[in-house]
Design an enzyme around this catalytic site. Structure first.
Site, PDB file in Angstrom:
ATOM      1  N   MET A 133       0.690  -0.772   0.578  1.00 49.92           N
ATOM      2  CA  MET A 133       0.549  -0.056   0.288  1.00 49.92           C
ATOM      3  C   MET A 133       1.208   1.481   0.181  1.00 49.92           C
ATOM      4  SD  MET A 133      -3.591   0.634   2.527  1.00 49.92           S
ATOM      5  CE  MET A 133      -1.967   0.679   4.294  1.00 49.92           C
TER       6      MET A 133
ATOM      7  N   ARG B 166      -6.697  -1.347   9.062  1.00 55.63           N
ATOM      8  CA  ARG B 166      -6.541  -0.717  10.715  1.00 55.63           C
ATOM      9  C   ARG B 166      -6.616  -1.785  11.751  1.00 55.63           C
ATOM     10  NH1 ARG B 166      -8.555   5.875   9.049  1.00 55.63           N
ATOM     11  NH2 ARG B 166      -6.509   6.180   8.687  1.00 55.63           N
TER      12      ARG B 166
ATOM     13  N   TYR C 200       1.495   3.465  12.395  1.00 53.05           N
ATOM     14  CA  TYR C 200       1.061   3.555  11.535  1.00 53.05           C
ATOM     15  C   TYR C 200      -0.445   2.667  11.049  1.00 53.05           C
ATOM     16  CZ  TYR C 200       2.947  -1.815  12.016  1.00 53.05           C
ATOM     17  OH  TYR C 200       2.223  -2.816  12.006  1.00 53.05           O
ATOM     18  N   GLU C 201      -0.651   2.975  10.149  1.00 52.50           N
ATOM     19  CA  GLU C 201      -2.022   3.055   8.905  1.00 52.50           C
ATOM     20  C   GLU C 201      -3.229   4.445  10.075  1.00 52.50           C
ATOM     21  OE1 GLU C 201      -2.623   1.619   7.004  1.00 52.50           O
ATOM     22  OE2 GLU C 201      -1.353  -0.024   7.134  1.00 52.50           O
ATOM     23  N   GLY C 202      -2.538   4.870  10.064  1.00 54.09           N
ATOM     24  CA  GLY C 202      -3.100   6.550  10.866  1.00 54.09           C
ATOM     25  C   GLY C 202      -2.879   6.136  12.006  1.00 54.09           C
TER      26      GLY C 202
END
Length: 596
Positions: A160, A293, A437-439
């Protein structure tokens, strides 16, 4: 440090709390309890026997970049071949592309095992599964036929590619561009950073899903498209063909997960194909991101389980001082530290947080399954709303919990926990990335408030609260559980009132969205876990009333529920008081006053 999958705990969650066999029957996938348990036993053997032994060396050795090629730590390539050959990679893949179609409610347990055994190893396959979801849902039939079967099998992996040096969370700043070509393809140019598995020696091919801007695209996030950009372009016979114009420019030097290659990826006019509609890339990517997430939340659970196991083993073996109430091990020169109340506090905090988060993850996994597999459109939409509400809580709270439990693991070991040879400090370093990570978890909290709570005025959250309130009502008449149910019911009432106050504050002042978000998410999570612990206690009491032979196991559930409600749940009060402090105390001081 060794690892053994907590199979009994997992079976309790799967079968006794969420009836995985009945869930699978409703989904029509042919799985029954015997098959589920057989798969989990094989999964546990693979995680403990093949993956866990690699974890220490992967941290010591890390990945190497030489002439654009990345070498993963010793043993990873062979373990990955076994992972693919034994069918683990295809576990969740769609049936029509060679997958096994396992539901999330079952597969999440195996994924937790991998994350406990070696988070670095799991990073590679985790992103591939997300890429499969995005391509399966949004890709053209031509792209699906060319790439999906190999990705589902694990022979080809996925990444990604979102982040750029100037564009992290704020994708509106993204600069990578995609120029249309006469044959319908695009030439993609730009640099991406923090790309997990961007280059490695595990899979035959790497399929990058890249966010980029087309010419004349609208400004901001409304002008972002998603493209499939392979390392090797698929040939007509389905094999990896010509090498694409992309490369790994560098490996990041990281605090943890050193066995996972984190790459700077350069796209120099690389050939790619559009996934979904032009300028709709963010919506396509969110298909992948929501799964990612959830998986990152599981990473927190996996790391925490490993830390708890290590701490428990050490506490049983380490002899230090005598118990406060007198000698506990007369045949030994001192008592094991597990007899000391403060060590018990740490272990029980670890245990109840890990098991509570596992219940939360399983409940969310069930909603993710129903979002796609429920019988009616209404049921699918309802499950989708519930999953959307819970994903930011799972991601943020489970990873915060993972860091706390890893830190407690170090503390149980004392000075030995700070020394590398025991393995505890690695878990603490590895877990730290999960909060980022992933927000970041702050972004998850904003999402929880802005897109979930404020979007529908708290309607979905109110429905969730009502579900647990009904559970309390059913347990109040039972003498053993009445006090627990009463306590949880009171917190649910407080949660409803707090939700109303937060909505009103955010509507009055937009700064309150950021000022309340983290504390409100934390408050919500602690109360949610209280509800799950009441559910676990009720099931345990059912088993004890029925004359189970596993008295110790079920009594431990009651003891853990009591500990959580008395010693962990009170943390929610602190978060409530903090968020009621409002935004003014955060924003009043001028920026220049931060100077030193």
């Amino acid at each position: 440090m060794s690892y053994q999958a907590p199979l009994r705990e997992m079976r309790f969650v799967l079968h006794e709390l969420f009836d995985a066999a009945a869930h699978c029957e409703r989904l029509g996938n042919g799985l029954d309890r015997e098959l589920i348990d057989g798969v989990l036993e094989e999964a546990a053997a693979f995680a403990a026997g093949e993956i866990a032994p690699l974890n220490r060396n992967s941290d010591e050795q890390g990945c190497q970049l030489v002439d654009g090629a990345v070498t993963t730590p010793k043993g990873f390539a062979e373990a990955y071949r076994q992972y693919v050959d034994n069918g683990w990679a295809s576990m969740t893949g769609p049936l029509e592309y060679g997958g096994q179609g396992f539901p999330q409610l079952v597969s999440f347990a195996f994924h937790e095992m991998l994350m406990s055994a070696s988070l670095s190893f799991r990073v590679y396959s985790g992103l591939t599964e997300g890429a499969v979801l995005a391509l399966h849902k949004h890709g053209s039939e031509t792209l699906r036929q060319a790439y999906l079967e190999k990705m589902v099998s694990g022979r080809w992996s996925g990444t990604m590619c979102l982040t750029e040096p100037q564009a992290g969370t704020d994708l509106a700043l993204l600069r990578t561009r995609a120029e249309p070509q006469a044959d319908g393809s695009y030439k993609v140019t730009g640099s991406k950073i923090f790309i997990s598995g961007g280059e490695q020696d595990l899979s035959e091919n790497i399929i990058h899903l890249v966010l980029a801007r087309l010419p004349d695209a609208p400004a901001g996030v409304k002008g972002i498209s998603l493209l499939l950009v392979p390392k090797f372009i698929a040939a007509a016979d389905g094999t990896p063909g010509a090498r694409n114009a992309l490369s790994c420019g560098a490996l990041e030097h990281k605090m943890g997960i050193k066995g996972a290659s984190t790459c700077v990826m350069n796209f120099d006019g690389a050939t790619g194909w559009l996934i979904g509609e032009a300028n709709q890339g963010l919506a396509c990517m969110f298909t992948m991101m929501n799964d990612a997430r959830f998986q990152v939340g599981l990473q927190g659970v996996g790391i925490a389980e490993a830390a708890f196991q290590g701490a428990l083993r050490y506490a049983r073996e380490r002899l230090q001082s005598r118990g406060l109430s007198g000698v506990q091990a007369a045949d030994k020169p001192a008592d094991p530290i597990i007899v000391h109340p403060d060590v018990r506090r740490m272990l029980l905090t670890q245990k109840t947080l890990v098991e509570g988060c596992r219940m939360l993850a399983a409940y969310t996994a069930r909603q993710l399954d129903l979002e796609h597999g429920a019988a009616s459109p209404e049921a699918r939409k309802a499950a989708g709303r519930r999953a959307a509400l819970l994903i930011p809580i799972v991601k943020a709270f489970c990873t915060d919990m993972g860091q706390e439990v890893a830190s407690l693991g170090v503390q149980v070991y004392g000075g030995h926990g700070y020394i590398r040879e025991w393995g505890m400090e690695q878990l603490m370093r590895d877990s730290r990335i999960t909060q980022l990570y992933e927000g970041t978890n702050g972004i998850q909290a904003l999402d929880y408030i802005r897109r979930k709570l404020l979007f529908d005025g708290g309607a979905e959250l109110s429905a969730l609260q009502a579900e647990f309130s009904a559970l309390c009502e059913t347990q109040l008449p039972r003498p053993v559980l009445a006090q627990m149910a009463s306590l949880v019911q009171a917190r649910l009432g407080e949660w409803r009132e707090l939700s109303t106050e937060v909505i009103a504050a955010c509507q009055r002042d937009a700064q309150e969205i950021g000022a309340t978000s983290v504390d409100f998410l934390q408050y919500s999570a602690y109360v949610l876990l209280a509800g799950f612990w009441l559910q676990a206690a009720a099931r345990a009491q059912d088993a004890l009333d029925a004359g189970t032979q596993e008295v110790a196991f079920y009594q431990a559930k009651l003891d853990c529920a009591a500990f959580y409600l008395r010693r962990v749940l009170p943390r929610a009060s602190g978060h409530r008081e903090a968020l009621l402090g409002g935004a003014q105390c955060l924003m009043a001081m001028p920026e220049e006053s931060f100077a030193f």
